[in-house]
Design a protein around this motif. Structure first.
Motif, PDB file in Angstrom:
ATOM      1  N   ALA A 181       0.854  -1.198   0.000  1.00 30.82           N
ATOM      2  CA  ALA A 181       0.000   0.000   0.000  1.00 30.82           C
ATOM      3  C   ALA A 181       0.884   1.240   0.000  1.00 30.82           C
ATOM      4  O   ALA A 181       1.741   1.405   0.861  1.00 30.82           O
ATOM      5  CB  ALA A 181      -0.908  -0.003   1.222  1.00 30.82           C
ATOM      6  N   ALA A 182       0.683   2.088  -1.003  1.00 31.07           N
ATOM      7  CA  ALA A 182       1.493   3.307  -1.117  1.00 31.07           C
ATOM      8  C   ALA A 182       0.639   4.388  -1.767  1.00 31.07           C
ATOM      9  O   ALA A 182       0.021   4.151  -2.825  1.00 31.07           O
ATOM     10  CB  ALA A 182       2.727   3.028  -1.979  1.00 31.07           C
ATOM     11  N   GLY A 183       0.615   5.545  -1.125  1.00 33.02           N
ATOM     12  CA  GLY A 183      -0.240   6.634  -1.604  1.00 33.02           C
ATOM     13  C   GLY A 183       0.030   7.035  -3.042  1.00 33.02           C
ATOM     14  O   GLY A 183      -0.871   7.474  -3.757  1.00 33.02           O
ATOM     15  N   MET A 202       2.041  -2.756   4.605  1.00 33.03           N
ATOM     16  CA  MET A 202       1.850  -1.344   4.948  1.00 33.03           C
ATOM     17  C   MET A 202       3.192  -0.749   5.354  1.00 33.03           C
ATOM     18  O   MET A 202       4.022  -1.405   6.006  1.00 33.03           O
ATOM     19  CB  MET A 202       0.874  -1.211   6.126  1.00 33.03           C
ATOM     20  N   GLY A 203       3.364   0.536   5.026  1.00 34.36           N
ATOM     21  CA  GLY A 203       4.639   1.182   5.313  1.00 34.36           C
ATOM     22  C   GLY A 203       4.679   1.862   6.677  1.00 34.36           C
ATOM     23  O   GLY A 203       3.670   1.970   7.368  1.00 34.36           O
ATOM     24  N   GLU A 205       5.168   4.849   9.555  1.00 33.40           N
ATOM     25  CA  GLU A 205       4.445   6.104   9.749  1.00 33.40           C
ATOM     26  C   GLU A 205       5.075   7.267   8.978  1.00 33.40           C
ATOM     27  O   GLU A 205       4.391   7.996   8.274  1.00 33.40           O
ATOM     28  CB  GLU A 205       4.386   6.472  11.239  1.00 33.40           C
ATOM     29  N   GLY A 206       6.387   7.404   9.104  1.00 34.01           N
ATOM     30  CA  GLY A 206       7.025   8.568   8.487  1.00 34.01           C
ATOM     31  C   GLY A 206       7.490   8.316   7.070  1.00 34.01           C
ATOM     32  O   GLY A 206       7.251   9.116   6.155  1.00 34.01           O
ATOM     33  N   SER A 207       8.116   7.160   6.862  1.00 32.64           N
ATOM     34  CA  SER A 207       8.839   6.962   5.607  1.00 32.64           C
ATOM     35  C   SER A 207       8.151   6.035   4.613  1.00 32.64           C
ATOM     36  O   SER A 207       8.634   5.852   3.499  1.00 32.64           O
ATOM     37  CB  SER A 207      10.242   6.433   5.912  1.00 32.64           C
ATOM     38  N   LYS A 222      -3.158   1.970  -4.146  1.00 30.88           N
ATOM     39  CA  LYS A 222      -3.429   3.199  -3.384  1.00 30.88           C
ATOM     40  C   LYS A 222      -4.911   3.293  -3.016  1.00 30.88           C
ATOM     41  O   LYS A 222      -5.785   2.743  -3.699  1.00 30.88           O
ATOM     42  CB  LYS A 222      -3.030   4.431  -4.201  1.00 30.88           C
ATOM     43  N   ILE A 223      -5.136   4.006  -1.934  1.00 34.11           N
ATOM     44  CA  ILE A 223      -6.504   4.378  -1.572  1.00 34.11           C
ATOM     45  C   ILE A 223      -6.670   5.796  -2.112  1.00 34.11           C
ATOM     46  O   ILE A 223      -5.907   6.696  -1.710  1.00 34.11           O
ATOM     47  CB  ILE A 223      -6.688   4.387  -0.039  1.00 34.11           C
ATOM     48  N   MET A 225      -7.425   9.529  -2.570  1.00 30.84           N
ATOM     49  CA  MET A 225      -7.634  10.565  -1.550  1.00 30.84           C
ATOM     50  C   MET A 225      -8.277  11.768  -2.228  1.00 30.84           C
ATOM     51  O   MET A 225      -7.755  12.274  -3.228  1.00 30.84           O
ATOM     52  CB  MET A 225      -6.288  10.986  -0.957  1.00 30.84           C
ATOM     53  N   VAL A 234      -1.508   4.970   9.174  1.00 33.03           N
ATOM     54  CA  VAL A 234      -1.271   3.604   8.705  1.00 33.03           C
ATOM     55  C   VAL A 234      -2.355   2.630   9.172  1.00 33.03           C
ATOM     56  O   VAL A 234      -2.741   1.721   8.426  1.00 33.03           O
ATOM     57  CB  VAL A 234       0.154   3.119   9.094  1.00 33.03           C
TER      58      VAL A 234
HETATM   59  C1  LIG Z   1       1.377   7.694   7.158  1.00 30.15           C
HETATM   60  S1  LIG Z   1       1.631   6.724   5.786  1.00 30.15           S
HETATM   61  C2  LIG Z   1       3.295   7.128   5.329  1.00 30.15           C
HETATM   62  C3  LIG Z   1       3.386   8.347   4.529  1.00 30.15           C
HETATM   63  C4  LIG Z   1       4.747   8.520   3.951  1.00 30.15           C
HETATM   64  N1  LIG Z   1       5.079   9.904   3.848  1.00 30.15           N
HETATM   65  C5  LIG Z   1       4.929   7.848   2.601  1.00 30.15           C
HETATM   66  O1  LIG Z   1       5.693   8.370   1.824  1.00 30.15           O
HETATM   67  O2  LIG Z   1       4.357   6.791   2.347  1.00 30.15           O
HETATM   68  C6  LIG Z   1       1.904   5.098   6.392  1.00 30.15           C
HETATM   69  C7  LIG Z   1       1.482   4.016   5.465  1.00 30.15           C
HETATM   70  O3  LIG Z   1       0.060   3.970   5.370  1.00 30.15           O
HETATM   71  C8  LIG Z   1      -0.300   3.524   4.067  1.00 30.15           C
HETATM   72  N2  LIG Z   1      -1.095   4.582   3.417  1.00 30.15           N
HETATM   73  C9  LIG Z   1      -1.421   5.788   3.917  1.00 30.15           C
HETATM   74  N3  LIG Z   1      -2.184   6.463   3.043  1.00 30.15           N
HETATM   75  C10 LIG Z   1      -2.350   5.659   1.971  1.00 30.15           C
HETATM   76  C11 LIG Z   1      -3.065   5.770   0.730  1.00 30.15           C
HETATM   77  N4  LIG Z   1      -3.755   6.842   0.406  1.00 30.15           N
HETATM   78  N5  LIG Z   1      -3.016   4.721  -0.123  1.00 30.15           N
HETATM   79  C12 LIG Z   1      -2.337   3.607   0.180  1.00 30.15           C
HETATM   80  N6  LIG Z   1      -1.659   3.443   1.330  1.00 30.15           N
HETATM   81  C13 LIG Z   1      -1.670   4.442   2.214  1.00 30.15           C
HETATM   82  C14 LIG Z   1       0.979   3.235   3.324  1.00 30.15           C
HETATM   83  O4  LIG Z   1       1.304   1.881   3.445  1.00 30.15           O
HETATM   84  C15 LIG Z   1       1.976   4.115   4.059  1.00 30.15           C
HETATM   85  O5  LIG Z   1       3.284   3.655   3.895  1.00 30.15           O
END
Ligand SMILES: C[S@@+](CC[C@H](N)C(=O)[O-])C[C@H]1O[C@@H](n2cnc3c(N)ncnc32)[C@H](O)[C@@H]1O
Length: 251
Positions: A181-183, A202-203, A205-207, A222-223, A225, A234
């Motif tokens: 999962a990656a934005g 899932m990744g 919180e920060g990175s 991706k979800i 947004m 996360v």
């Molecule tokens: C707070 S987010 C990390 C944000 C970070 N800056 C990045 O570059 O991914 C933590 C994790 O939640 C998941 N996540 C958050 N928003 C997402 C989205 N819109 N689509 C898919 N995964 C998401 C991803 O796995 C992400 O690595």
């Protein structure tokens, strides 16, 4: 053997249900009249567990500052449900024998115990078979994580691995599709086929996902947004992806 703490009504209830033999003592808030607490007392008495009724200060001192123990703290030994790579391979074999498609959650460096707890709670509710995390630089099953998990940590296998990239390869060899999962992914979670053997990664919180983890994913999803915010928490993203998979898998 080291002593561990589990606190909170749901977590303690699940513990007494799943492994009462590991509970050495239950500390309860003196004078509190609460039906759920009464249930816990009955369960404890049935299992000959020592009970002590103490004041709020004694309980507050047992848990992290500001944590809500809800009037119950269990002192346990040998209850850690942390598994290793061998357990994971055995689990895959068992699922194969039962002709059940693996449904796994992988947390690539989630460090906040609240997030780990929330992910465990959603994963258990979604019917995930196990949650996997790297041994290092990740939150462990701390009392906070257990409390937030609301009992899920006591029943859902939690596997820690030394080399996540190797584990991803092993899963792929076993026929499990890896969805990261990656934005910034181009593939939408709602357009992805999540019905087969799968692991959702899932990744942090920060990175986010680490480079090597990302490279081992079969699909990045991706979800979508709609607003200005760039990412979800996360644990929220975990819930969205897992329950989309549950929907597709027929509940
Ligand atoms: C707070 S987010 C990390 C944000 C970070 N800056 C990045 O570059 O991914 C933590 C994790 O939640 C998941 N996540 C958050 N928003 C997402 C989205 N819109 N689509 C898919 N995964 C998401 C991803 O796995 C992400 O690595």
């Amino acid at each position: 053997m080291s002593q561990e703490l589990v606190y909170g009504l749901h977590a303690v209830q699940a513990l007494l249900k799943g492994s009462p033999q590991n509970v050495q003592e239950l500390m309860l808030l003196r004078g509190r009249k609460d039906q759920r607490l009464q249930k816990i007392i009955l369960q404890a008495e049935k299992n000959d567990i020592a009970l002590s009724f103490v004041d709020r200060r004694t309980l507050d001192d047992k848990v992290e500052e500001g944590a809500n123990h809800q009037g119950v703290v269990a002192l346990c030994v040998g209850k850690t449900k942390v598994h290793d790579e061998k357990f994971l391979l055995e689990l895959l074999e068992q699922l194969d024998q039962r002709a059940e498609a693996p449904f796994l959650l992988i947390l690539d460096g989630v460090t906040d115990p609240h997030n780990l707890g929330a992910c465990l709670r959603s994963a258990e509710a979604a019917g995930v078979h196990a949650v996997i995390a790297p041994k290092d630089k990740s939150a462990g099953l701390t009392p906070t994580a257990r409390k937030v998990a609301c009992g899920a940590a006591e029943v859902l296998p939690f596997v820690t691995v030394t080399n996540l990239a190797r584990t991803l390869q092993q899963l792929q060899q076993a026929g499990v599709w890896i969805f990261g999962a990656a934005g910034e992914a181009t593939q939408d979670v709602y357009q992805s086929q999540l019905t087969g053997p799968m692991a959702l990664v899932m990744g942090a919180e920060g990175s986010g996902l680490r480079r090597l983890t990302r490279e081992h994913c079969d699909h990045l999803i991706k979800i979508p947004m709609a607003g200005e915010v760039s990412s979800l928490n996360v644990s929220v993203a975990t819930g969205v992806c897992l329950f989309e998979a549950v929907r597709q898998r027929g509940g």
